[in-house]
Design a protein around this motif. Structure first.
Motif, PDB file in Angstrom:
ATOM      1  N   ALA A  93      59.518  72.716  10.231  1.00 22.78           N
ATOM      2  CA  ALA A  93      59.433  71.413   9.564  1.00 22.78           C
ATOM      3  C   ALA A  93      58.184  70.706  10.070  1.00 22.78           C
ATOM      4  O   ALA A  93      57.636  71.051  11.114  1.00 22.78           O
ATOM      5  CB  ALA A  93      60.673  70.576   9.870  1.00 22.78           C
ATOM      6  N   ASP A  94      57.758  69.729   9.300  1.00 21.05           N
ATOM      7  CA  ASP A  94      56.674  68.842   9.728  1.00 21.05           C
ATOM      8  C   ASP A  94      55.369  69.585  10.022  1.00 21.05           C
ATOM      9  O   ASP A  94      54.692  69.309  10.998  1.00 21.05           O
ATOM     10  CB  ASP A  94      57.122  68.027  10.952  1.00 21.05           C
ATOM     11  N   LEU A  95      55.037  70.552   9.169  1.00 17.84           N
ATOM     12  CA  LEU A  95      53.794  71.297   9.356  1.00 17.84           C
ATOM     13  C   LEU A  95      52.672  70.676   8.538  1.00 17.84           C
ATOM     14  O   LEU A  95      52.884  70.178   7.442  1.00 17.84           O
ATOM     15  CB  LEU A  95      53.972  72.757   8.938  1.00 17.84           C
ATOM     16  N   GLY A  96      51.468  70.750   9.073  1.00 20.15           N
ATOM     17  CA  GLY A  96      50.283  70.310   8.354  1.00 20.15           C
ATOM     18  C   GLY A  96      49.548  71.507   7.780  1.00 20.15           C
ATOM     19  O   GLY A  96      49.871  72.660   8.071  1.00 20.15           O
ATOM     20  N   LEU A  97      48.546  71.224   6.957  1.00 21.80           N
ATOM     21  CA  LEU A  97      47.735  72.297   6.361  1.00 21.80           C
ATOM     22  C   LEU A  97      47.213  73.267   7.409  1.00 21.80           C
ATOM     23  O   LEU A  97      47.219  74.484   7.216  1.00 21.80           O
ATOM     24  CB  LEU A  97      46.542  71.704   5.606  1.00 21.80           C
ATOM     25  N   TYR A  98      46.747  72.735   8.512  1.00 23.42           N
ATOM     26  CA  TYR A  98      46.182  73.567   9.576  1.00 23.42           C
ATOM     27  C   TYR A  98      47.225  74.496  10.189  1.00 23.42           C
ATOM     28  O   TYR A  98      46.889  75.491  10.808  1.00 23.42           O
ATOM     29  CB  TYR A  98      45.555  72.692  10.671  1.00 23.42           C
ATOM     30  N   ASP A  99      48.506  74.168  10.023  1.00 21.97           N
ATOM     31  CA  ASP A  99      49.576  75.011  10.552  1.00 21.97           C
ATOM     32  C   ASP A  99      49.867  76.220   9.671  1.00 21.97           C
ATOM     33  O   ASP A  99      50.247  77.268  10.173  1.00 21.97           O
ATOM     34  CB  ASP A  99      50.876  74.211  10.703  1.00 21.97           C
ATOM     35  N   TYR A 100      49.740  76.063   8.350  1.00 17.63           N
ATOM     36  CA  TYR A 100      50.190  77.145   7.483  1.00 17.63           C
ATOM     37  C   TYR A 100      49.132  77.790   6.589  1.00 17.63           C
ATOM     38  O   TYR A 100      49.382  78.852   6.021  1.00 17.63           O
ATOM     39  CB  TYR A 100      51.385  76.715   6.628  1.00 17.63           C
ATOM     40  N   CYS A 101      47.971  77.229   6.453  1.00 18.47           N
ATOM     41  CA  CYS A 101      46.977  77.817   5.529  1.00 18.47           C
ATOM     42  C   CYS A 101      46.625  79.268   5.870  1.00 18.47           C
ATOM     43  O   CYS A 101      46.510  80.098   4.976  1.00 18.47           O
ATOM     44  CB  CYS A 101      45.718  76.960   5.471  1.00 18.47           C
ATOM     45  N   ALA A 102      46.451  79.594   7.110  1.00 17.55           N
ATOM     46  CA  ALA A 102      46.121  80.976   7.487  1.00 17.55           C
ATOM     47  C   ALA A 102      47.344  81.887   7.447  1.00 17.55           C
ATOM     48  O   ALA A 102      47.208  83.103   7.294  1.00 17.55           O
ATOM     49  CB  ALA A 102      45.502  81.004   8.880  1.00 17.55           C
ATOM     50  N   ILE A 103      48.528  81.308   7.560  1.00 13.60           N
ATOM     51  CA  ILE A 103      49.757  82.099   7.625  1.00 13.60           C
ATOM     52  C   ILE A 103      50.205  82.579   6.244  1.00 13.60           C
ATOM     53  O   ILE A 103      50.704  83.691   6.097  1.00 13.60           O
ATOM     54  CB  ILE A 103      50.868  81.270   8.303  1.00 13.60           C
ATOM     55  N   VAL A 104      50.014  81.753   5.215  1.00 13.19           N
ATOM     56  CA  VAL A 104      50.498  82.085   3.871  1.00 13.19           C
ATOM     57  C   VAL A 104      49.988  83.448   3.390  1.00 13.19           C
ATOM     58  O   VAL A 104      50.793  84.304   2.996  1.00 13.19           O
ATOM     59  CB  VAL A 104      50.168  80.963   2.864  1.00 13.19           C
ATOM     60  N   PRO A 105      48.688  83.733   3.402  1.00 16.43           N
ATOM     61  CA  PRO A 105      48.248  85.046   2.908  1.00 16.43           C
ATOM     62  C   PRO A 105      48.716  86.208   3.779  1.00 16.43           C
ATOM     63  O   PRO A 105      48.902  87.317   3.269  1.00 16.43           O
ATOM     64  CB  PRO A 105      46.723  84.951   2.882  1.00 16.43           C
ATOM     65  N   VAL A 106      48.940  85.977   5.042  1.00 13.87           N
ATOM     66  CA  VAL A 106      49.440  87.048   5.919  1.00 13.87           C
ATOM     67  C   VAL A 106      50.866  87.414   5.513  1.00 13.87           C
ATOM     68  O   VAL A 106      51.190  88.586   5.325  1.00 13.87           O
ATOM     69  CB  VAL A 106      49.372  86.630   7.405  1.00 13.87           C
TER      70      VAL A 106
END
Length: 124
Positions: A93-106
């Protein structure tokens, strides 16, 4: 990219391409992903991040349904999901763009699904 330099592990995800771990293609279901939560291994950073009532209730329900819960892995939990070993889901919860942008394509490149709390696509 998710990079675990101590273990010399590097996951690379590019939209539309298979995810790799150290240049070898990987899949989320390589260890036989369980079909029921009661057999699943879950990761989350901390239970303290679920401060909104709706998120807190949903987190408790999922936490009570899974077989095992582990805390504190941060992006490494997502890497384990993408690899198909050691984790089946990550709940945050409470994630920012910097938390998930690199994770999504992985995660997606390994055949996984990553969504917001309502099942929708993560937005920029």
């Amino acid at each position: 990219i998710i990079d675990q330099c101590v273990l010399k592990e590097r996951w690379v995800g590019v939209l539309g391409e298979p995810t790799t771990l150290n240049d070898v293609p990987i899949s989320c279901d390589s260890d036989g992903t369980p079909t029921e939560l009661k057999h699943a291994i879950m990761y989350t950073t901390t239970p303290d991040m679920f401060t909104k009532k709706e998120e807190s209730q949903r987190f408790r329900a999922i936490r009570n349904a899974v077989n095992t819960i582990n805390y504190g892995a941060d992006c490494y939990g997502y890497a384990l999901v993408a690899s198909g070993f050691g984790a089946h889901l990550v709940v945050e919860a409470d994630l920012g763009l910097y938390d998930y942008c690199a994770i999504v394509p992985v995660v997606e490149g390994a055949g996984g699904i990553i969504t917001d709390w309502r099942g929708g696509e993560l937005k920029l």
